[in-house]
Scaffold this motif. Structure first.
Motif, PDB file in Angstrom:
ATOM      1  N   UNK A 209      59.797  64.241  42.558  1.00  0.00           N
ATOM      2  CA  UNK A 209      61.257  64.128  42.609  1.00  0.00           C
ATOM      3  C   UNK A 209      61.699  62.805  41.989  1.00  0.00           C
ATOM      4  N   UNK A 210      61.017  61.715  42.311  1.00  0.00           N
ATOM      5  CA  UNK A 210      61.374  60.401  41.754  1.00  0.00           C
ATOM      6  C   UNK A 210      61.210  60.387  40.237  1.00  0.00           C
ATOM      7  N   UNK A 211      60.164  61.034  39.743  1.00  0.00           N
ATOM      8  CA  UNK A 211      59.939  61.104  38.299  1.00  0.00           C
ATOM      9  C   UNK A 211      61.056  61.891  37.613  1.00  0.00           C
ATOM     10  N   UNK A 212      61.458  62.994  38.226  1.00  0.00           N
ATOM     11  CA  UNK A 212      62.525  63.816  37.644  1.00  0.00           C
ATOM     12  C   UNK A 212      63.830  63.038  37.613  1.00  0.00           C
ATOM     13  N   UNK A 213      64.160  62.362  38.714  1.00  0.00           N
ATOM     14  CA  UNK A 213      65.395  61.576  38.765  1.00  0.00           C
ATOM     15  C   UNK A 213      65.364  60.466  37.716  1.00  0.00           C
ATOM     16  N   UNK A 214      64.209  59.816  37.560  1.00  0.00           N
ATOM     17  CA  UNK A 214      64.096  58.750  36.561  1.00  0.00           C
ATOM     18  C   UNK A 214      64.297  59.305  35.156  1.00  0.00           C
ATOM     19  N   UNK A 215      63.715  60.478  34.888  1.00  0.00           N
ATOM     20  CA  UNK A 215      63.893  61.085  33.569  1.00  0.00           C
ATOM     21  C   UNK A 215      65.356  61.401  33.310  1.00  0.00           C
ATOM     22  N   UNK A 216      66.013  62.005  34.288  1.00  0.00           N
ATOM     23  CA  UNK A 216      67.414  62.374  34.105  1.00  0.00           C
ATOM     24  C   UNK A 216      68.314  61.143  33.979  1.00  0.00           C
ATOM     25  N   UNK A 217      67.976  60.098  34.702  1.00  0.00           N
ATOM     26  CA  UNK A 217      68.793  58.885  34.643  1.00  0.00           C
ATOM     27  C   UNK A 217      68.612  58.165  33.308  1.00  0.00           C
ATOM     28  N   UNK A 487      75.205  57.778  37.304  1.00  0.00           N
ATOM     29  CA  UNK A 487      75.294  58.506  36.035  1.00  0.00           C
ATOM     30  C   UNK A 487      73.920  58.772  35.457  1.00  0.00           C
ATOM     31  N   UNK A 488      73.778  59.926  34.841  1.00  0.00           N
ATOM     32  CA  UNK A 488      72.569  60.291  34.110  1.00  0.00           C
ATOM     33  C   UNK A 488      72.818  61.620  33.432  1.00  0.00           C
ATOM     34  N   UNK A 489      71.763  62.226  32.880  1.00  0.00           N
ATOM     35  CA  UNK A 489      71.928  63.570  32.336  1.00  0.00           C
ATOM     36  C   UNK A 489      72.421  64.501  33.425  1.00  0.00           C
ATOM     37  N   UNK A 490      71.959  64.266  34.659  1.00  0.00           N
ATOM     38  CA  UNK A 490      72.480  64.978  35.830  1.00  0.00           C
ATOM     39  C   UNK A 490      73.183  63.958  36.723  1.00  0.00           C
ATOM     40  N   UNK A 491      74.235  64.408  37.378  1.00  0.00           N
ATOM     41  CA  UNK A 491      75.059  63.512  38.194  1.00  0.00           C
ATOM     42  C   UNK A 491      74.467  63.433  39.605  1.00  0.00           C
ATOM     43  N   UNK A 492      73.770  62.335  39.894  1.00  0.00           N
ATOM     44  CA  UNK A 492      73.098  62.180  41.172  1.00  0.00           C
ATOM     45  C   UNK A 492      74.022  61.552  42.213  1.00  0.00           C
ATOM     46  N   UNK A 493      73.734  61.851  43.497  1.00  0.00           N
ATOM     47  CA  UNK A 493      74.333  61.068  44.575  1.00  0.00           C
ATOM     48  C   UNK A 493      73.599  59.742  44.636  1.00  0.00           C
ATOM     49  N   UNK A 494      74.364  58.651  44.693  1.00  0.00           N
ATOM     50  CA  UNK A 494      73.724  57.335  44.731  1.00  0.00           C
ATOM     51  C   UNK A 494      72.850  57.190  45.971  1.00  0.00           C
ATOM     52  N   UNK A 495      73.336  57.709  47.099  1.00  0.00           N
ATOM     53  CA  UNK A 495      72.578  57.694  48.348  1.00  0.00           C
ATOM     54  C   UNK A 495      72.203  59.131  48.680  1.00  0.00           C
ATOM     55  N   UNK A 496      70.911  59.465  48.667  1.00  0.00           N
ATOM     56  CA  UNK A 496      70.510  60.859  48.938  1.00  0.00           C
ATOM     57  C   UNK A 496      71.054  61.342  50.277  1.00  0.00           C
ATOM     58  N   UNK A 497      71.443  62.608  50.297  1.00  0.00           N
ATOM     59  CA  UNK A 497      72.027  63.186  51.502  1.00  0.00           C
ATOM     60  C   UNK A 497      70.958  63.417  52.560  1.00  0.00           C
ATOM     61  N   UNK A 498      71.206  62.865  53.738  1.00  0.00           N
ATOM     62  CA  UNK A 498      70.346  63.082  54.894  1.00  0.00           C
ATOM     63  C   UNK A 498      71.207  63.670  56.002  1.00  0.00           C
ATOM     64  N   UNK A 499      70.712  64.734  56.661  1.00  0.00           N
ATOM     65  CA  UNK A 499      71.538  65.425  57.657  1.00  0.00           C
ATOM     66  C   UNK A 499      70.664  66.007  58.761  1.00  0.00           C
ATOM     67  N   UNK A 500      71.273  66.193  59.936  1.00  0.00           N
ATOM     68  CA  UNK A 500      70.636  66.881  61.046  1.00  0.00           C
ATOM     69  C   UNK A 500      70.989  68.358  60.968  1.00  0.00           C
ATOM     70  N   UNK A 501      70.008  69.217  61.177  1.00  0.00           N
ATOM     71  CA  UNK A 501      70.266  70.664  61.158  1.00  0.00           C
ATOM     72  C   UNK A 501      69.810  71.268  62.483  1.00  0.00           C
ATOM     73  N   UNK A 502      70.459  72.337  62.867  1.00  0.00           N
ATOM     74  CA  UNK A 502      70.041  73.091  64.053  1.00  0.00           C
ATOM     75  C   UNK A 502      70.144  74.576  63.739  1.00  0.00           C
ATOM     76  N   UNK A 503      69.163  75.382  64.149  1.00  0.00           N
ATOM     77  CA  UNK A 503      69.133  76.819  63.795  1.00  0.00           C
ATOM     78  C   UNK A 503      70.328  77.567  64.381  1.00  0.00           C
ATOM     79  N   UNK A 504      70.822  78.540  63.631  1.00  0.00           N
ATOM     80  CA  UNK A 504      71.908  79.390  64.128  1.00  0.00           C
ATOM     81  C   UNK A 504      71.555  80.883  64.029  1.00  0.00           C
ATOM     82  N   UNK A 505      70.330  81.192  63.627  1.00  0.00           N
ATOM     83  CA  UNK A 505      69.884  82.586  63.553  1.00  0.00           C
ATOM     84  C   UNK A 505      68.830  82.852  64.618  1.00  0.00           C
TER      85      UNK A 505
END
Length: 511
Positions: A209-217, A487-505
């Motif tokens: 993932x870090x390599x891909x982000x670096x390439x796109x940036x 900014x890059x070839x792809x528009x990244x979030x500067x701070x990666x999204x981190x979230x809590x999830x809970x099952x609903x199924x």
């Protein structure tokens, strides 16, 4: 003594000379008038407008367009560049003049990372590009091919859901882009290589993932050497050195993939995967226009693994972030899904046509957070006229997709995230595949992203599954999301999204 006849001859000659000079002046004036360049900012000596762009070129160019207009000219070092910033301007270049702008300009990214433009993204419009695109569409990216690997996507999404379910059980937040890269790289790996790229999510998938982000940036940087070739050797920004180091990492990874794949060829007799098909078309040192070599194969795999994971994952990440900021969107999406699907099973791809609100969320994400804020540059083969302005030959074209998505003349309240706009008659038929110039996250025309269809399917299916399967919330201690862009070839979030999830199924849906 001058006679009357000699005087008349002199007057006639003088008048003729005056007429000739006047005609030449008028002709020159009209020629210059017809060659009037589009308006644009004054640049610096030698390097032109490069220093004006800053670290967020898509934002800067959007602001400039408000002053200079929808078709804007910039002198970039020794190069001419034109920027289109409205749907009509984009249509003029990418539809009316599509053939004239069918090639890419030379740049450091194509040279140092894409095997000297031996890939599909940067290759010249010609036989090799057409073959790469044909093979990709037939066996991986087209409608029929996508249908054939529906089960692969479902299986890999199941792995991701179980990993997220385990994080939920442990009370740990999910780092969304890491999860998405893990799942999407494996989806693509199954089609290309008949195997998962990463058996478990961990340091190896995170490094990828870090390599891909670096390439796109790095690929999105405005590199001085691209615009002032005479000083490219100096690598003043250190961009090209970074590209070369990154290329070695990717080349080693791709070489290992291909060698391992060739060693197991006997296991796939009668059931070739995409790499088998590519290798069948690969004839090293063959000069025929309809064959590939091993470098073309590696370059194409680089395209598919990087663009195939990063562009779609960034849109999904932005969509979830916007929904966390607007819980009412989550509620409406859940209501639609519970009504159509229920909570006894996972979402299936066949459910998507019956989920108009989910699809509206995806379109709104493509609009506000396009996967490529500035389309990959093109270059004119011949001079042309656009909106009455002269565009010289060998002029680079950038279409500001980010600015078009925020154009108040096209979109009401463009800075707000409002999926409902795509349920209105005005925008209901707008599609993201390249046919609507007001929404073109994958570009348009001949060089539209070959993976546009796959990108839309992946975003709708994965985002829909994540929304349907879990309740989402911010991690403990986080009161507000950081929505800054990188900014890059792809528009990244500067701070990666981190979230809590809970099952609903039901628990069986995650098995």
């Amino acid at each position: 003594m001058v006679t009357i006849d000699e005087f008349l001859v002199g007057e006639i000659v003088s008048a003729t000379l005056v007429c000739i000079v006047a005609c030449l002046f008028i002709r020159s004036f009209l020629r210059n008038l017809s060659r009037k360049l589009p308006p644009g900012p004054r640049g610096w000596p030698i390097i032109g407008a490069l220093p004006l762009l800053g670290t967020m070129p898509h934002v800067t160019l959007a602001k400039m367009a408000k002053r200079y207009g929808p078709v804007m000219y910039l002198k970039m070092g020794t190069c001419d560049m034109v920027v289109a910033s409205t749907p009509d301007a984009a249509r003029a270049f990418l539809k009316t003049l599509d053939m004239n702008f069918s090639n890419r300009p030379p740049n450091a990214g194509a040279t140092h990372m894409a095997y000297n433009a031996q890939d599909m993204v940067f290759a010249d419009y010609g036989p090799r590009w057409k073959l790469l695109r044909k093979l990709s569409s037939l066996h991986m990216l087209g409608r029929k091919a996508l249908d054939e690997w529906t089960d692969v996507r479902a299986a890999e999404l199941g792995h991701m859901l179980r990993a997220m379910h385990e994080s939920s059980r442990q009370g740990q937040p999910v780092v969304v882009p890491e999860m998405l890269t893990y799942a999407m790289a494996n989806m693509i790996g199954q089609v290309i290589l008949s195997r998962r790229v990463f058996v478990t999510k961990g340091s190896e998938s995170n490094e990828f993932k870090d390599m891909v982000v670096e390439l796109m940036t790095s690929g999105g940087y405005f590199n001085i050497g691209d615009f002032v070739p005479s000083i490219a050797w100096m690598d003043l920004q250190g961009i090209e050195g970074g590209m070369k180091r990154l290329h070695k990492k990717f080349d080693a990874l791709l070489t290992r993939m291909i060698e391992e794949h060739m060693a197991t060829a006997h296991e796939r007799e009668g059931k070739p995967d995409f790499l088998d098909i590519l290798m069948t078309n690969c004839q090293e040192n063959n000069t025929g226009s309809e064959t590939l070599n091993s470098t073309n194969v590696k370059a194409l795999l680089l395209n598919l693994f990087t663009a195939g994971t990063d562009t779609s994952s960034s849109v999904i990440e932005w969509a979830l972030a916007e929904m966390l900021k607007n819980p009412s969107i989550f509620r409406r999406a859940h209501e639609e899904m519970d009504r159509v699907i229920g909570r006894q099973r996972r979402l299936r791809e066949s459910d998507l046509p019956r989920l108009p609100y989910l699809r509206a969320i995806c379109k709104e994400s493509f609009r506000k957070h396009p996967s490529t804020p500035l389309n990959l540059p093109r270059v004119s083969a011949e001079p042309c006229l656009v909106n009455g302005y002269y565009i010289p030959g060998n002029t680079r074209l950038s279409v500001n997709i980010w600015a078009i998505g925020r154009d108040p003349d096209v979109w009401e309240d463009p800075l707000e995230f409002v999926p409902e706009r795509f349920l209105l008659e005005k925008h209901a038929k707008v599609d993201a595949h390249g046919g609507s110039f007001e929404l073109m996250p994958f570009g348009a025309g001949r060089r539209v992203c070959a993976g546009a269809r796959m990108g839309v399917v992946m975003v709708e299916y994965i985002l829909g599954t994540l929304v349907h399967s879990f309740e989402w919330g911010l991690p403990n201690g986080v009161d507000e999301l950081n929505m800054d862009e990188t900014f890059g070839l792809a528009l990244q979030k500067s701070v990666p999204l981190s979230a809590l999830v809970s099952p609903r199924l039901l628990p069986s849906a995650y098995a």
